[in-house]
Design an enzyme around this catalytic site. Sequence first.
Site, mmCIF file in Angstrom:
data_model
loop_
_atom_site.group_PDB
_atom_site.id
_atom_site.type_symbol
_atom_site.label_atom_id
_atom_site.label_comp_id
_atom_site.label_asym_id
_atom_site.label_seq_id
_atom_site.Cartn_x
_atom_site.Cartn_y
_atom_site.Cartn_z
ATOM 1 C CG LEU A 149 -1.748 -1.381 1.384
ATOM 2 C CD1 LEU A 149 -2.506 -0.726 2.298
ATOM 3 C CD2 LEU A 149 -2.874 -1.754 -0.087
ATOM 4 C CD GLU A 329 23.102 14.138 -14.942
ATOM 5 O OE1 GLU A 329 23.596 14.408 -16.406
ATOM 6 O OE2 GLU A 329 21.935 14.036 -15.234
ATOM 7 N NE ARG A 437 33.009 24.419 -25.461
ATOM 8 C CZ ARG A 437 32.006 24.238 -26.700
ATOM 9 N NH1 ARG A 437 30.667 24.300 -26.429
ATOM 10 N NH2 ARG A 437 32.838 23.808 -27.169
#
Length: 590
Positions: A149, A329, A437
């Site tokens: 349940l 992740e 970056r």
Amino acid sequence: IKYTVNVLVFRHPTSCCSVYRAEDPRNHNNDRFILSKGHAAPVLYAVWAETGFLNESELLNLRKVDSILEGHPVPKQQFVDVATGSLGQGLGAACGMAYTAKYFDQASYRVFCLLGDGEVSEGSVWEAMAFASFYQLHNLVAIFDINRLGQSDPAPLQHHVEKYQRRCEAFGWQAVSVDGHSVEELCKVLSQPRHQPLAVIAKTIKGKGIPGAEDKMGWHGKPLPKDMAESVIRDLQNHMVSCNKRMYPSSPTEDALPVSLRNVHMPSAPSYKPGDKIATRKAYGMALAKLGRYNERVVVLDGDTKNSTFSELFKNEHPNRYVECYIAEQNMVSVAVGCAARDRNVVFASTFATFFSRAYDQLRMAAISESNINLCGSHCGVSIGEDGPSQMGLEDLAMFRAIPTATVFYPSDGVSTEKAVELAANTKGLCFIRTSRPENNIIYNCNEDFHIGQAKVVYKSNEDHVTVIGAGVTLHEALAAAESLKKERINIRVIDPFTIKPLDSKTIIENARATKGRIITVEDHYYEGGLGEAVCSAVVNEPGFTVRRLAVSQVPRSGKPNELLHLYAIDREAIAQAVRKLLMKCEKNV
């Protein structure tokens, strides 16, 4: 009484089959136990009262504001390593503990995790199952309480324990189905030797022994009425077995060596030279490798992005302390929490900044767990270029700023990145390092001193008109704008905040006063929740201050980095234009 069934599921196996110093719950040699189904906390507390660690009278203070016994387990209780209650996360943390035991500590302690059948619908459970199988965590036991349940409906597989067993076996686990109410069966399966992670599929009846509630919907999270509770207590007392001898678990083998995580420092200053150019994401990887050379408890996790986050530089030098978590992740964050538990490791975990958004609940629970983990999100903002918006971290500052225990670093060159890594390794709570970056110039001397919550004024004169605050890529754009505006005899003061949380309000306010309260913020992030809002919060009570914000205003697109910085008006030209407009408006108001 509500959780009578669960007493049989794990209390007696703990007594019979585990090793523990009950008077010292966080002894590093003890077996670990995680109650992933955190709503069953009352029975966990009852077990610790049974050991004598808690006074039985304290159980009556359950959920009261002045009691340590909260509604779900939290680490303010010495016998709890990680907070649970947001379902589906306990097994991932257990994986981190088991991995630490097998590969880092090389010790004999084991890890037990009790899950409910409802939480098995969470994908994070199966990320953890795959991780444990891949790394052959034979020291890990997952006990599935199959009571059929859920909260508002039966669980999808109800009592089909054979289906649970097949699924666990398909994920590479040894799976055994037992009667969850049989102490004998549980002890037998838990005492068997194994070479795989073990899944115990324990078929139980929710509310067993409570007439009117046994195997019935509608009782989850509800106390029994007084007359019903009294009747059940009398029945339980009639069935109690009298025993004058208290049962204690065996003492653990003391083969997990003490660990000290103090003074985790770099052996030398950064080695960058003026004129060097490096992306902060690469500087992060280089800093990790350097930190790991002189600190054997520094470990690094990544989600199959190591050649982009540059955590591969750490792996290349320290392969035995690198953990590949693959594209999972949520589990990576939970494993990091488990690896950091009981201060066994200094943990760094990295992926693209945007992918931490799918693990936000794990990050939130890490804060509740009082965990000390360090996270690096690379590829932030539109400056990543052609990969497009699905890869661009544009919400990450908002996410981490909202976490109470978080420190948010946003370094702008190689020197400040290396300093951020060192500071994060020695800072309690969650630390987030945002890396970029593009390659950018080194702007700091290698002997520059950095502190959390301390900004740097990187460009100034005695006659500055506007204070410009940028970070990462936009700091370099602000410096370029300063040189351009100087030719127009417009001087701006440029500030690098270094940490977005805590923000150096004092430095910002003092310098903004020198520019008559004129501030422009520029960030490679959405408007909501980032640098601009942090600065606005810092100066909201300052009279006469004006803040103009430059940020990414819409879902971006692919393009070259310089094109996108220009398109979304966060480049040097946009900064210069914003300065001119602000000065023109101020002149009109005069």
